[in-house]
Design a protein around this motif. Structure first.
Motif, mmCIF file in Angstrom:
data_model
loop_
_atom_site.group_PDB
_atom_site.id
_atom_site.type_symbol
_atom_site.label_atom_id
_atom_site.label_comp_id
_atom_site.label_asym_id
_atom_site.label_seq_id
_atom_site.Cartn_x
_atom_site.Cartn_y
_atom_site.Cartn_z
ATOM 1 N N THR A 182 56.294 25.120 4.378
ATOM 2 C CA THR A 182 55.388 25.174 3.235
ATOM 3 C C THR A 182 55.999 25.901 2.049
ATOM 4 N N GLY A 197 53.933 16.381 -2.583
ATOM 5 C CA GLY A 197 53.472 15.394 -1.619
ATOM 6 C C GLY A 197 54.595 14.869 -0.749
ATOM 7 N N THR A 199 55.743 17.697 1.667
ATOM 8 C CA THR A 199 54.727 17.934 2.700
ATOM 9 C C THR A 199 54.749 16.810 3.726
ATOM 10 N N ALA A 200 54.888 15.576 3.233
ATOM 11 C CA ALA A 200 54.979 14.430 4.145
ATOM 12 C C ALA A 200 56.220 14.522 5.017
ATOM 13 N N ASN A 225 49.408 10.138 7.304
ATOM 14 C CA ASN A 225 49.593 11.398 6.577
ATOM 15 C C ASN A 225 50.571 11.232 5.432
ATOM 16 N N THR A 249 49.499 11.899 1.550
ATOM 17 C CA THR A 249 50.023 13.067 0.843
ATOM 18 C C THR A 249 50.770 12.665 -0.425
ATOM 19 N N GLY A 297 49.692 13.568 -4.238
ATOM 20 C CA GLY A 297 50.616 14.190 -5.178
ATOM 21 C C GLY A 297 50.666 13.470 -6.514
ATOM 22 N N CYS A 330 39.014 14.796 -1.234
ATOM 23 C CA CYS A 330 39.615 14.879 0.106
ATOM 24 C C CYS A 330 38.647 15.495 1.099
ATOM 25 N N VAL A 356 46.734 16.017 5.219
ATOM 26 C CA VAL A 356 47.497 17.007 4.452
ATOM 27 C C VAL A 356 47.540 16.665 2.966
ATOM 28 N N ALA A 357 46.643 15.786 2.542
ATOM 29 C CA ALA A 357 46.567 15.430 1.122
ATOM 30 C C ALA A 357 46.030 16.581 0.283
ATOM 31 N N THR A 358 45.535 17.625 0.923
ATOM 32 C CA THR A 358 44.999 18.780 0.192
ATOM 33 C C THR A 358 46.097 19.698 -0.351
ATOM 34 N N VAL A 359 47.325 19.537 0.115
ATOM 35 C CA VAL A 359 48.391 20.461 -0.289
ATOM 36 C C VAL A 359 48.746 20.354 -1.774
#
Length: 435
Positions: A128, A148, A151-152, A284, A288, A292, A307, A342-345
């Motif tokens: 992260t 994005g 993270t992916a 995911n 993600t 992004g 999300c 994990v689209a919230t990152v």
């Protein structure tokens, strides 16, 4: 416009180099992701071959999980001080050394040191924090996309390497798989040393970034802790930490730990449930990256709220979809949850940037620690609820309610504009710090 001697536009050269850094960081994050899931393949072999208890082996995994969460803010500050290249290489060497040390460990205590400390610190610094740091250095207009993508990359590492490592363990033994993973980390580290030699000249080294004075570089531990102290005085920090704690609770804590047991309660084989989880992992990546791109174009609060709102609907509806076999409704759930997982990152990182400016990556590291805390809490509460009620249905409903609340909180966070002038660093050095 000046053209370099090679005939390339200097701006294009900087952009190309920037994408090179993203590619190398992506390779490191993919490798770190493999470490995070490989631990699950070690428990049974270590128990059967060495005769150690599962509880004693689990100590190493517990240490690794905790360090994975709390390392991020310190790694972010360390990256600002020493640069992406050094931190990336150091993280990979720590993780690789931890895996190799586990392969020759002669006691649970040695596994706790090798896997717990080495892999925990290494993967915590190469996940992260690294993704957020590289995304922030990628420039306006593409930070969300880079966040994005990276993270992916972690998700790809978790799901692509796991079947391969499983086959290696089955065919050649767990030690061969551990040493192979250590070798992969070493190769990526060497590649980073070679490819990122010119990163400092291009602004990716990060030395001094996020600090209040030109040429001043505060101690990274001091900076991480002081940024936390100051950030906690702002409501935005608590809102974002609360939202991300719900994110961890409803994903890592609930779905990844309790989906398969819940499916078993409804007569579904574990292999079928694992297939659905793999489908979540595949989507995911798409979710993600899409989040992004949206974050670069619209108010990140809207992306974050959407999300969580959709995730709430998915979780609440899950008890109505269960069946002994994999059907269209459960596949649709896996696809939707995968797009949201994990689209919230990217939007959360963007909101950290809005409120905390140059310290966004450090603050995001602390927010991510709240994510891990939420995940651990829900992993425990999920099991308690199943024991108390004989069903997971209350857990899905409760997690859906939490996600609905998080959607509201995402809208409460003020100032979703990402194009306004960057805030100065929260960190204000004291005379002692400058000595």
């Amino acid at each position: 416009m000046a053209i370099s001697s090679s005939g390339q536009d200097p701006e294009q050269g900087r952009a190309a180099h920037g994408w090179t850094v993203v590619a190398v960081a992506g390779a490191a994050i993919v490798t770190a992701g493999a470490f995070t899931t490989f631990g699950g393949l070690l428990l049974v072999p270590l128990h059967e071959e060495r005769g150690w208890s599962r509880a004693s082996i689990g100590v190493a995994f517990a240490i690794s999980t905790v360090l994975y969460g709390v390392t991020a803010p310190f790694a972010a500050a360390l990256t600002d001080r020493f640069g992406v290249r050094r931190v990336l290489v150091g993280a990979l060497l720590l993780a690789g050394g931890g895996a190799a040390g586990t392969g020759v460990a002669g006691s649970p205590a040695q596994v706790a040191v090798a896997w717990g400390l080495g892999v925990g610190l290494g993967t915590g610094a190469a996940s992260t924090a690294l993704a957020a740091g590289v995304a922030e250095r990628s420039g306006a207009g593409r930070r969300g996309l880079v966040a994005g993508l990276l993270t992916a990359a972690g998700v790809v590492g978790q799901f692509v390497f796991l079947p391969v490592l499983s086959q290696v363990v089955e065919a050649y033994g767990w030690q061969a798989a551990a040493w192979g993973l250590a070798g992969a980390a070493g190769l990526v580290a060497v590649g980073a040393l070679v490819v990122l030699r010119g990163a400092r000249a291009r602004g990716h080294a990060g030395a001094g970034a996020g600090t209040p004075g030109a040429g001043y570089t505060p101690p990274f531990v001091t900076r991480a802790l002081r940024v936390l102290t100051i950030a906690t005085r702002r409501p935005a920090f608590w809102l974002l930490a609360g939202v991300f704690a719900v994110c961890g609770a409803s994903t890592n804590g609930l779905l990844w730990n309790h989906f398969t047991p819940a499916a078993h309660d409804h007569g579904m084989p574990a292999t079928s449930a694992s297939t659905l989880l793999a489908l979540v992992g595949v989507f995911n990546v798409a979710g993600t990256i899409a989040a992004g791109r949206l974050t670069d174009r619209v108010d990140p609060r809207r992306v974050l709220a959407a999300c969580f709102g959709l995730r709430a609907l998915a979780l609440v509806s899950l008890p109505l979809l269960w069946s002994p076999s994999v059907g269209v409704p459960l596949v649709a759930f896996a696809v939707l949850f995968g797009l949201l997982d994990v689209a919230t990152v990217p939007p959360t990182l963007a909101l950290c940037r809005v409120h905390f400016g140059q310290d966004a990556v450090v603050v995001f590291g602390w927010v991510n620690a709240a994510h891990q805390l939420g995940a651990g809490t829900m992993a425990h509460l999920g099991g308690l609820t199943r024991d108390a009620f004989g069903s997971y249905d209350p857990v899905w409903a409760g997690a859906g309610a939490l996600c609905a609340g998080a959607a509201v909180l995402a809208g409460v966070v003020r100032g979703g504009r990402t194009d306004r002038p960057e805030r100065p660093s929260l960190y204000a050095p004291t005379p002692r710090d400058t000595v």
